[in-house]
Design a protein around this motif. Structure first.
Motif, mmCIF file in Angstrom:
data_model
loop_
_atom_site.group_PDB
_atom_site.id
_atom_site.type_symbol
_atom_site.label_atom_id
_atom_site.label_comp_id
_atom_site.label_asym_id
_atom_site.label_seq_id
_atom_site.Cartn_x
_atom_site.Cartn_y
_atom_site.Cartn_z
ATOM 1 N N PHE A 118 -13.686 -1.978 31.755
ATOM 2 C CA PHE A 118 -13.973 -3.334 32.226
ATOM 3 C C PHE A 118 -14.610 -4.163 31.110
ATOM 4 O O PHE A 118 -14.316 -5.354 30.966
ATOM 5 N N PHE A 119 -15.487 -3.530 30.319
ATOM 6 C CA PHE A 119 -16.086 -4.217 29.175
ATOM 7 C C PHE A 119 -14.980 -4.732 28.255
ATOM 8 O O PHE A 119 -14.980 -5.894 27.841
ATOM 9 N N GLY A 120 -14.004 -3.860 27.935
ATOM 10 C CA GLY A 120 -12.908 -4.263 27.061
ATOM 11 C C GLY A 120 -12.066 -5.369 27.660
ATOM 12 O O GLY A 120 -11.655 -6.313 26.964
ATOM 13 N N ALA A 121 -11.781 -5.252 28.973
ATOM 14 C CA ALA A 121 -10.973 -6.272 29.638
ATOM 15 C C ALA A 121 -11.692 -7.620 29.659
ATOM 16 O O ALA A 121 -11.073 -8.678 29.459
ATOM 17 N N GLU A 122 -13.001 -7.598 29.912
ATOM 18 C CA GLU A 122 -13.775 -8.842 29.907
ATOM 19 C C GLU A 122 -13.843 -9.451 28.507
ATOM 20 O O GLU A 122 -13.791 -10.676 28.350
ATOM 21 N N LEU A 123 -13.971 -8.603 27.508
ATOM 22 C CA LEU A 123 -13.989 -9.107 26.138
ATOM 23 C C LEU A 123 -12.668 -9.817 25.830
ATOM 24 O O LEU A 123 -12.664 -10.924 25.262
ATOM 25 N N ARG A 124 -11.558 -9.208 26.196
ATOM 26 C CA ARG A 124 -10.253 -9.832 25.953
ATOM 27 C C ARG A 124 -10.129 -11.153 26.732
ATOM 28 O O ARG A 124 -9.655 -12.163 26.192
ATOM 29 N N ARG A 125 -10.557 -11.154 28.001
ATOM 30 C CA ARG A 125 -10.431 -12.346 28.839
ATOM 31 C C ARG A 125 -11.257 -13.513 28.304
ATOM 32 O O ARG A 125 -10.761 -14.648 28.166
ATOM 33 N N LEU A 126 -12.519 -13.230 27.973
ATOM 34 C CA LEU A 126 -13.403 -14.309 27.533
ATOM 35 C C LEU A 126 -13.086 -14.760 26.104
ATOM 36 O O LEU A 126 -13.249 -15.938 25.772
ATOM 37 N N ARG A 127 -12.628 -13.843 25.272
ATOM 38 C CA ARG A 127 -12.199 -14.247 23.929
ATOM 39 C C ARG A 127 -10.996 -15.178 24.012
ATOM 40 O O ARG A 127 -10.939 -16.204 23.319
ATOM 41 N N LYS B 64 -9.285 -2.378 23.686
ATOM 42 C CA LYS B 64 -8.375 -1.327 24.156
ATOM 43 C C LYS B 64 -9.117 -0.071 24.595
ATOM 44 O O LYS B 64 -8.506 0.903 25.012
ATOM 45 N N THR B 65 -10.457 -0.084 24.478
ATOM 46 C CA THR B 65 -11.302 1.057 24.817
ATOM 47 C C THR B 65 -11.025 2.256 23.930
ATOM 48 O O THR B 65 -11.203 3.410 24.330
ATOM 49 N N VAL B 66 -10.623 1.980 22.703
ATOM 50 C CA VAL B 66 -10.484 3.044 21.719
ATOM 51 C C VAL B 66 -11.789 3.240 20.970
ATOM 52 O O VAL B 66 -12.059 4.311 20.444
ATOM 53 N N ARG B 67 -12.619 2.207 20.927
ATOM 54 C CA ARG B 67 -13.941 2.312 20.321
ATOM 55 C C ARG B 67 -14.981 1.855 21.340
ATOM 56 O O ARG B 67 -14.798 0.849 22.021
ATOM 57 N N ALA B 68 -16.088 2.590 21.423
ATOM 58 C CA ALA B 68 -17.131 2.262 22.394
ATOM 59 C C ALA B 68 -17.949 1.059 21.921
ATOM 60 O O ALA B 68 -18.252 0.935 20.736
ATOM 61 N N PRO B 69 -18.307 0.164 22.837
ATOM 62 C CA PRO B 69 -19.206 -0.925 22.462
ATOM 63 C C PRO B 69 -20.614 -0.399 22.226
ATOM 64 O O PRO B 69 -20.973 0.683 22.704
ATOM 65 N N THR B 70 -21.391 -1.141 21.480
ATOM 66 C CA THR B 70 -22.789 -0.806 21.251
ATOM 67 C C THR B 70 -23.664 -1.897 21.852
ATOM 68 O O THR B 70 -23.187 -3.008 22.144
ATOM 69 N N GLU B 71 -24.930 -1.604 22.018
ATOM 70 C CA GLU B 71 -25.845 -2.611 22.554
ATOM 71 C C GLU B 71 -25.921 -3.809 21.617
ATOM 72 O O GLU B 71 -25.957 -4.967 22.064
ATOM 73 N N GLU B 72 -25.930 -3.544 20.304
ATOM 74 C CA GLU B 72 -25.982 -4.641 19.332
ATOM 75 C C GLU B 72 -24.738 -5.521 19.437
ATOM 76 O O GLU B 72 -24.837 -6.757 19.390
ATOM 77 N N LEU B 73 -23.569 -4.925 19.604
ATOM 78 C CA LEU B 73 -22.350 -5.721 19.756
ATOM 79 C C LEU B 73 -22.420 -6.555 21.023
ATOM 80 O O LEU B 73 -22.029 -7.738 21.017
ATOM 81 N N ALA B 74 -22.903 -5.980 22.120
ATOM 82 C CA ALA B 74 -23.026 -6.738 23.369
ATOM 83 C C ALA B 74 -23.905 -7.967 23.171
ATOM 84 O O ALA B 74 -23.582 -9.065 23.653
ATOM 85 N N GLN B 75 -25.014 -7.803 22.459
ATOM 86 C CA GLN B 75 -25.902 -8.935 22.192
ATOM 87 C C GLN B 75 -25.211 -10.001 21.354
ATOM 88 O O GLN B 75 -25.314 -11.211 21.635
ATOM 89 N N ARG B 76 -24.476 -9.566 20.331
ATOM 90 C CA ARG B 76 -23.780 -10.525 19.465
ATOM 91 C C ARG B 76 -22.657 -11.248 20.203
ATOM 92 O O ARG B 76 -22.416 -12.446 19.964
ATOM 93 N N LEU B 77 -21.973 -10.534 21.081
ATOM 94 C CA LEU B 77 -20.909 -11.178 21.860
ATOM 95 C C LEU B 77 -21.474 -12.238 22.797
ATOM 96 O O LEU B 77 -20.907 -13.327 22.944
ATOM 97 N N ASP B 78 -22.589 -11.908 23.439
ATOM 98 C CA ASP B 78 -23.220 -12.903 24.321
ATOM 99 C C ASP B 78 -23.615 -14.152 23.535
ATOM 100 O O ASP B 78 -23.439 -15.278 24.021
ATOM 101 N N ALA B 79 -24.120 -13.952 22.320
ATOM 102 C CA ALA B 79 -24.511 -15.094 21.493
ATOM 103 C C ALA B 79 -23.293 -15.894 21.033
ATOM 104 O O ALA B 79 -23.288 -17.130 21.082
ATOM 105 N N ALA B 80 -22.251 -15.204 20.615
ATOM 106 C CA ALA B 80 -21.066 -15.890 20.072
ATOM 107 C C ALA B 80 -20.269 -16.606 21.159
ATOM 108 O O ALA B 80 -19.712 -17.687 20.917
ATOM 109 N N LEU B 81 -20.206 -16.003 22.361
ATOM 110 C CA LEU B 81 -19.383 -16.567 23.425
ATOM 111 C C LEU B 81 -20.195 -17.342 24.466
ATOM 112 O O LEU B 81 -19.620 -17.913 25.399
ATOM 113 N N GLY B 82 -21.517 -17.348 24.295
ATOM 114 C CA GLY B 82 -22.372 -18.068 25.223
ATOM 115 C C GLY B 82 -22.289 -17.525 26.642
ATOM 116 O O GLY B 82 -22.226 -18.294 27.615
ATOM 117 N N THR B 83 -22.306 -16.223 26.774
ATOM 118 C CA THR B 83 -22.083 -15.598 28.080
ATOM 119 C C THR B 83 -23.368 -15.144 28.773
ATOM 120 O O THR B 83 -23.323 -14.370 29.736
#
Length: 274
Positions: free
Chosen positions: A16-25, A51-70
């Motif tokens: 779901f994390f990967g799918a949401e990343l694709r959708r919001l990007r 694609k869920t081939v690589r696991a997200p990290t907490e740091e990436l989640a924080q950066r995505l929220d900042a970059a996408l304003g989520t």
């Protein structure tokens, strides 16, 4: 022909994390390369998280929220993914990929691979690795492992090379080993799996240092997984995967043919009595 499988974003939190990343990007009209630049990663890494081939990290989640304003959306998804896994953190992403693979190829040197384990054998393994687990926690781990074996009822292609020493484990009761080897033999006889045994006379070989699994995904991408005590590593660099692929093929070439392997397993079964 094996039918392709898709990674359903609702199937598990990491998917779901990967799918949401694709959708919001996509909604933000950003390419993978552009979003990668905003979060200090490559576009290829963004693609692998989607694609869920690589696991997200907490740091990436924080950066995505900042970059996408989520507003913390990805940080909440990351926390959910970490909390909900039935498997150890180092194994969780592999387990998700395993469910969507069309081919699994394993080499095991010390233990029967998890997908082939009986409930009793799995319980013995978990007791050895985690002697302080409460009974309910132990049973949860056993159930998670046995549930994984349901993959063998699907159209997945499974091929394993087992070191002969696995068949002659002196530390387990004969009844446990007999049941375990009978399960492997019955799956082989039913042509659900292909197993080769690497003879003790094979000598030094390309995977002498440990276990290896190679997954082939829907789009023919291959990833490799190696594991040690309480640790594991998913390898997605294609150069590294090619090296793992070569090592696996060399070991498979050195192993007994499937028919002779089944005969050896049935011979070992007789040694454990009735």
């Amino acid at each position: 022909m094996t039918q392709p499988k898709s990674l359903d974003g609702s199937a598990n939190p990491r998917a779901f994390f990967g799918a949401e990343l694709r959708r919001l990007r996509t909604a933000a009209e950003l390419t993978q390369e552009r979003l990668g630049a905003l979060v200090y990663l490559s576009g290829d890494t963004i693609a692998k998280v989607e694609k869920t081939v690589r696991a997200p990290t907490e740091e990436l989640a924080q950066r995505l929220d900042a970059a996408l304003g989520t507003d913390g959306h990805f940080q909440r998804l990351f926390a959910l993914a970490e909390e909900s896994s039935r498997h150890p953190q180092f194994f969780a992403l592999y387990a998700e990929l395993e469910r969507t693979a069309r081919r699994i190829e394993e080499f095991a040197s010390y233990l029967v691979p998890g997908l082939l384990q009986t409930e009793v054998y799995a319980r013995e393994v978990f007791r050895a690795f985690w002697p302080y687990l409460r009974d309910e926690e132990l049973e949860e781990k056993v159930k998670a492992r046995i549930d994984r074996a349901g993959l063998l009822d699907s159209d997945i292609e499974y091929w394993a090379v087992l070191d002969e020493m696995i068949l002659r484990e002196p530390g387990l009761p004969p009844a446990v080993m007999r049941e375990q080897l009978e399960r492997i033999a019955s799956l082989m006889r039913a042509r659900r799996i292909v197993v080769q045994v690497l003879s003790r006379t094979a000598g030094i070989h390309a995977l002498r240092e440990g276990a290896l699994t190679v997954l082939t995904l829907d789009d023919s991408t291959q990833v490799a997984y190696t594991e040690g005590p309480h640790s594991g590593q998913l390898l997605d660099s294609q150069e590294t995967v090619r090296s793992c692929r070569l090592s696996y093929d060399l070991v498979r070439a050195a192993a007994l043919p499937p028919t002779a392997s089944l005969e050896l397993i049935e011979s070992a079964l007789e040694e454990y009595g009735t």
